[in-house]
Design a protein around this motif. Structure first.
Motif, PDB file in Angstrom:
ATOM      1  N   ALA A 183      35.655  29.506  52.857  1.00  0.00           N
ATOM      2  CA  ALA A 183      35.103  28.810  54.020  1.00  0.00           C
ATOM      3  C   ALA A 183      34.476  27.476  53.636  1.00  0.00           C
ATOM      4  N   LYS A 184      33.836  27.438  52.498  1.00  0.00           N
ATOM      5  CA  LYS A 184      33.134  26.233  52.053  1.00  0.00           C
ATOM      6  C   LYS A 184      34.110  25.144  51.622  1.00  0.00           C
ATOM      7  N   ASN A 185      35.179  25.547  50.945  1.00  0.00           N
ATOM      8  CA  ASN A 185      36.115  24.580  50.357  1.00  0.00           C
ATOM      9  C   ASN A 185      37.420  24.432  51.133  1.00  0.00           C
ATOM     10  N   TYR A 186      37.561  25.176  52.230  1.00  0.00           N
ATOM     11  CA  TYR A 186      38.794  25.139  53.038  1.00  0.00           C
ATOM     12  C   TYR A 186      40.013  25.424  52.160  1.00  0.00           C
ATOM     13  N   ASP A 187      39.914  26.481  51.368  1.00  0.00           N
ATOM     14  CA  ASP A 187      40.965  26.773  50.383  1.00  0.00           C
ATOM     15  C   ASP A 187      41.352  28.257  50.426  1.00  0.00           C
ATOM     16  N   PRO A 188      42.249  28.643  51.341  1.00  0.00           N
ATOM     17  CA  PRO A 188      42.662  30.045  51.428  1.00  0.00           C
ATOM     18  C   PRO A 188      43.426  30.549  50.209  1.00  0.00           C
ATOM     19  N   ALA A 189      43.873  29.648  49.329  1.00  0.00           N
ATOM     20  CA  ALA A 189      44.564  30.092  48.113  1.00  0.00           C
ATOM     21  C   ALA A 189      43.664  30.980  47.270  1.00  0.00           C
ATOM     22  N   ARG A 190      42.364  30.847  47.438  1.00  0.00           N
ATOM     23  CA  ARG A 190      41.433  31.722  46.721  1.00  0.00           C
ATOM     24  C   ARG A 190      41.631  33.186  47.129  1.00  0.00           C
ATOM     25  N   MET A 191      42.098  33.409  48.347  1.00  0.00           N
ATOM     26  CA  MET A 191      42.326  34.776  48.812  1.00  0.00           C
ATOM     27  C   MET A 191      43.509  35.408  48.092  1.00  0.00           C
ATOM     28  N   THR A 192      44.590  34.648  47.939  1.00  0.00           N
ATOM     29  CA  THR A 192      45.745  35.195  47.230  1.00  0.00           C
ATOM     30  C   THR A 192      45.410  35.419  45.759  1.00  0.00           C
ATOM     31  N   ARG A 193      44.698  34.465  45.163  1.00  0.00           N
ATOM     32  CA  ARG A 193      44.324  34.632  43.752  1.00  0.00           C
ATOM     33  C   ARG A 193      43.427  35.851  43.572  1.00  0.00           C
ATOM     34  N   TYR A 194      42.482  36.012  44.488  1.00  0.00           N
ATOM     35  CA  TYR A 194      41.579  37.162  44.395  1.00  0.00           C
ATOM     36  C   TYR A 194      42.355  38.470  44.486  1.00  0.00           C
ATOM     37  N   SER A 195      43.261  38.560  45.450  1.00  0.00           N
ATOM     38  CA  SER A 195      44.012  39.806  45.626  1.00  0.00           C
ATOM     39  C   SER A 195      44.851  40.121  44.389  1.00  0.00           C
ATOM     40  N   MET A 196      45.417  39.089  43.764  1.00  0.00           N
ATOM     41  CA  MET A 196      46.211  39.296  42.555  1.00  0.00           C
ATOM     42  C   MET A 196      45.328  39.729  41.382  1.00  0.00           C
ATOM     43  N   ASP A 197      44.147  39.110  41.283  1.00  0.00           N
ATOM     44  CA  ASP A 197      43.219  39.497  40.212  1.00  0.00           C
ATOM     45  C   ASP A 197      42.742  40.932  40.398  1.00  0.00           C
ATOM     46  N   LEU A 198      42.428  41.304  41.639  1.00  0.00           N
ATOM     47  CA  LEU A 198      41.972  42.670  41.915  1.00  0.00           C
ATOM     48  C   LEU A 198      43.067  43.676  41.588  1.00  0.00           C
ATOM     49  N   ALA A 199      44.297  43.354  41.963  1.00  0.00           N
ATOM     50  CA  ALA A 199      45.419  44.243  41.643  1.00  0.00           C
ATOM     51  C   ALA A 199      45.575  44.390  40.133  1.00  0.00           C
ATOM     52  N   THR A 200      45.393  43.299  39.408  1.00  0.00           N
ATOM     53  CA  THR A 200      45.542  43.330  37.949  1.00  0.00           C
ATOM     54  C   THR A 200      44.510  44.254  37.308  1.00  0.00           C
ATOM     55  N   VAL A 201      43.244  44.101  37.703  1.00  0.00           N
ATOM     56  CA  VAL A 201      42.219  44.941  37.071  1.00  0.00           C
ATOM     57  C   VAL A 201      42.351  46.394  37.526  1.00  0.00           C
ATOM     58  N   PHE A 202      42.883  46.615  38.745  1.00  0.00           N
ATOM     59  CA  PHE A 202      43.125  48.004  39.144  1.00  0.00           C
ATOM     60  C   PHE A 202      44.214  48.635  38.279  1.00  0.00           C
ATOM     61  N   HIS A 203      45.297  47.922  38.054  1.00  0.00           N
ATOM     62  CA  HIS A 203      46.378  48.475  37.232  1.00  0.00           C
ATOM     63  C   HIS A 203      45.873  48.785  35.819  1.00  0.00           C
ATOM     64  N   LYS A 204      44.984  47.961  35.287  1.00  0.00           N
ATOM     65  CA  LYS A 204      44.381  48.235  33.976  1.00  0.00           C
ATOM     66  C   LYS A 204      43.564  49.527  34.030  1.00  0.00           C
ATOM     67  N   PHE A 205      42.774  49.657  35.090  1.00  0.00           N
ATOM     68  CA  PHE A 205      41.980  50.881  35.271  1.00  0.00           C
ATOM     69  C   PHE A 205      42.894  52.099  35.368  1.00  0.00           C
ATOM     70  N   TYR A 206      43.958  51.977  36.136  1.00  0.00           N
ATOM     71  CA  TYR A 206      44.886  53.098  36.352  1.00  0.00           C
ATOM     72  C   TYR A 206      45.499  53.554  35.030  1.00  0.00           C
ATOM     73  N   ASN A 207      45.824  52.610  34.175  1.00  0.00           N
ATOM     74  CA  ASN A 207      46.458  52.941  32.895  1.00  0.00           C
ATOM     75  C   ASN A 207      45.481  53.510  31.871  1.00  0.00           C
ATOM     76  N   SER A 208      44.166  53.323  32.112  1.00  0.00           N
ATOM     77  CA  SER A 208      43.172  53.764  31.125  1.00  0.00           C
ATOM     78  C   SER A 208      42.323  54.948  31.586  1.00  0.00           C
ATOM     79  N   CYS A 209      42.170  55.115  32.877  1.00  0.00           N
ATOM     80  CA  CYS A 209      41.226  56.111  33.406  1.00  0.00           C
ATOM     81  C   CYS A 209      41.956  57.107  34.307  1.00  0.00           C
TER      82      CYS A 209
END
Length: 586
Positions: free
Chosen positions: A521-547
């Motif tokens: 909202a502050k920077n008018y940059d929705p690309a942060r949403m796609t990057r966030y979702s990809m980062d969250l998916a990445t750390v979840f897959h790491k968790f899934y493979n370890s826990c």
């Protein structure tokens, strides 16, 4: 709901201020004003969850007071004076030349997970915007032809920005400006007329104007008109014929715009017609306002706006020299032509006057193509000239979209042989992929849209990768349910069992979600949403493979199950804001 990153940052500032007060009271340091300091999340969180530079930035103040200063020593005193009992932190320690690192307590991580689950779709909602009334105008394609790739990108960008700003506490209105008046509509009528006459008189007998609209859609509209009215208008007065064609074709084009954007999952709150500004006298009123403020003059039968005077004043305030300004060759703008017809700029001023004054928006955001960059300063200047605040008008400029196929630029539609339109795109590419891909990079970056990757069902496809994380969690839940394990509420003590590095990293990612929305909202940059979702998916897959979720320790199993649900909800939430589906199976 809480923003746990913000809570922790603010609490560190309070802890530090209390520590400073204690040091002054104990006469450990003198009572001198210290500069603002920052609290940040370090890149390497193994050395601390948060860090402050208070000791580092205080050196100048101490030296100016004539006091010997060692930042690391000062940081040690602050740590010793810091009271952490009852806070979100377990400990703090000095690092490097004088940074102070804070380590969160397990209850902070447990509270994040619990809050994500409890808040559901409202997790991440904040009051950052304080209810500011904001209008976002985006796409606003001319209704004289099909929408192109720039419109497709602008649609995804504007719609996602609106969704994020709503979550961040703004009162958001989505608007489409229909350019149904002026030169482009006259050209539309001339184009339709030529194609209509060619149907009955032949292409050799009726030359098609070089600067008219050459698209196949013009031929299709002219043929539809002929199917309804036959040759009735062949011998009619040209103006009557053009008006009849416009009245027939324009509503169909506008309806197609609405339908295509609806298929693209965009729903506008307002479809605003440019013609209403002319018909209501709003254009004349805006020009009268400018004239009353001495900002217009007449020359050669036309009404002119003193653009050069306004721009000179703005540039002088920005520190430009008169010589530098002179080199720019600033010119005034015509508002009303000698034939009495207002220009597009005149209508644009009236339209934005309507946004601010008539409808009372506090802030207006326009999403434009980068080719409109020259219009930004003069429109903002016109807002100042008419008595408004041009700083309340923000323009997001998008760079070009390059379609890529087989590693090469792809420009031609298979159907029409012309440039690929939005309709072409969503016929060949899943809408989920289109919405996601158009926000993969910030608006000010040129976007390469890989048509092959967009349809690929693999982890290389970013939207597939994120959706697969959601589907994988749904699969975990389904399998556990088949084994008789159903989710239940967890206590904070149970959630405190989540202590492995992969669990902690995943919870940190969840905690960043509210901040990410504020940054969008502050920077008018929705690309942060796609990057966030990809980062969250990445750390979840790491968790899934370890826990392993189905652990023998029942309390730990339910804690991990709750963590999975928190991640699933957050992925669904961010995809939902982007109007991308969150499938349960893939």
């Amino acid at each position: 709901m809480a923003n746990y990153v913000k809570l922790a940052s603010e609490e560190i500032k309070e802890i530090m201020m209390s520590a400073l007060g204690k040091l002054v009271a104990d006469k450990e340091i003198p009572a001198i004003p210290l500069p603002p300091f920052s609290v940040e999340i370090p890149n390497d969180t193994t050395h601390g969850d948060f860090a402050t530079n208070l000791a580092m930035v205080s050196g100048k103040a101490f030296k100016e007071a004539g006091i010997k200063f060692n930042p690391r020593e000062f940081a040690g005193k602050l740590c010793a004076a810091a009271i952490l009992d009852g806070t979100l932190f377990d400990r703090c320690e000095v690092a490097g030349p004088g940074f102070i690192n804070f380590f969160l307590s397990p209850k902070w991580f447990a509270s994040v997970v619990k809050d994500v689950v409890d808040c559901g779709a409202d997790f991440g909602r904040s009051d950052y915007g304080k209810g500011e009334k904001v209008m976002i105008e985006f796409v606003s394609a001319n209704p004289t032809g099909p929408m192109h790739m720039g419109n497709a990108r602008g649609g995804a960008l504007g719609d996602c920005l609106a969704a994020a700003m709503d979550m961040a506490g703004f009162d958001v209105t989505r608007e489409f400006y229909i350019n149904d008046a002026g030169n482009q509509i006259e050209k539309f009528g001339i184009s339709l007329e030529a194609r209509y006459l060619q149907i009955y008189l032949g292409e050799d007998a009726v030359a098609f104007p070089e600067d008219a609209y050459h698209g196949e859609d013009i031929k299709e509209r002219a043929q539809l008109f002929a199917d309804v009215y036959g040759d009735r208008f062949v011998k009619a007065d040209p103006k009557e014929r053009q008006n009849a064609l416009i009245e027939f074709a324009l509503p169909k084009n506008i309806e197609k715009l609405q339908n295509d954007l609806g298929l693209y999952r965009i729903k506008y709150d307002v479809w605003f017609r440019e013609s209403s500004l002319h018909n209501s006298g709003a254009v004349k009123k805006a020009l009268d306002e400018l004239t009353a403020k001495g900002m217009t003059y007449e020359k050669e039968g036309a009404l002119w706006y003193k653009n050069s005077d306004v721009m000179k004043e703005q540039l002088l305030k920005q520190g430009k020299t008169p010589e530098q300004i002179e080199e720019l060759g600033l010119k005034d703008d015509v508002l009303v032509r000698a034939n009495g017809h207002p220009t597009y700029f005149a209508a644009d001023i009236a339209y934005h006057y309507n946004k601010f004054v008539v409808r009372g928006f506090d802030r207006v955001i326009n999403v434009w193509g980068a080719d409109h960059h020259g219009h930004v300063a003069r429109l903002k200047g016109a807002m100042d000239a008419i008595g408004l605040n041009g700083d309340k008008l923000d323009i997001v400029l998008m760079q070009l979209v390059r379609l890529m196929k087989d590693g090469q630029p792809y420009k031609m539609s298979k159907r029409s042989g012309k440039a690929v339109s939005l309709t072409d795109l969503i016929e060949d590419i899943p809408i989920d992929a289109a919405r996601f891909f158009f926000n993969l990079s910030s608006p000010n970056s040129t976007l390469d849209f890989d048509l092959d990757l967009a349809v690929e069902q693999s982890s290389q496809n970013p939207v597939y990768y994120v959706q697969y994380a959601h589907a994988r969690i749904c699969s975990i839940l389904k399998k556990l349910e088949a084994d008789g394990v159903t989710p239940r509420g967890c206590t904070l003590d149970e959630l405190c069992l989540l202590t492995l590095p992969e669990e902690i990293e995943l919870i940190r990612a969840l905690a960043e979600y509210p901040n990410m929305l504020v940054e969008v909202a502050k920077n008018y940059d929705p690309a942060r949403m796609t990057r966030y979702s990809m980062d969250l998916a990445t750390v979840f897959h790491k968790f899934y493979n370890s826990c392993r979720v189905a652990d023998d320790n029942e309390a730990l199993m339910y804690a991990r199950l709750t963590l999975c649900i928190a991640v699933k909800n957050t992925i669904a939430n961010v995809l939902g804001l982007m109007k991308v589906s969150a499938p349960k199976s893939m």
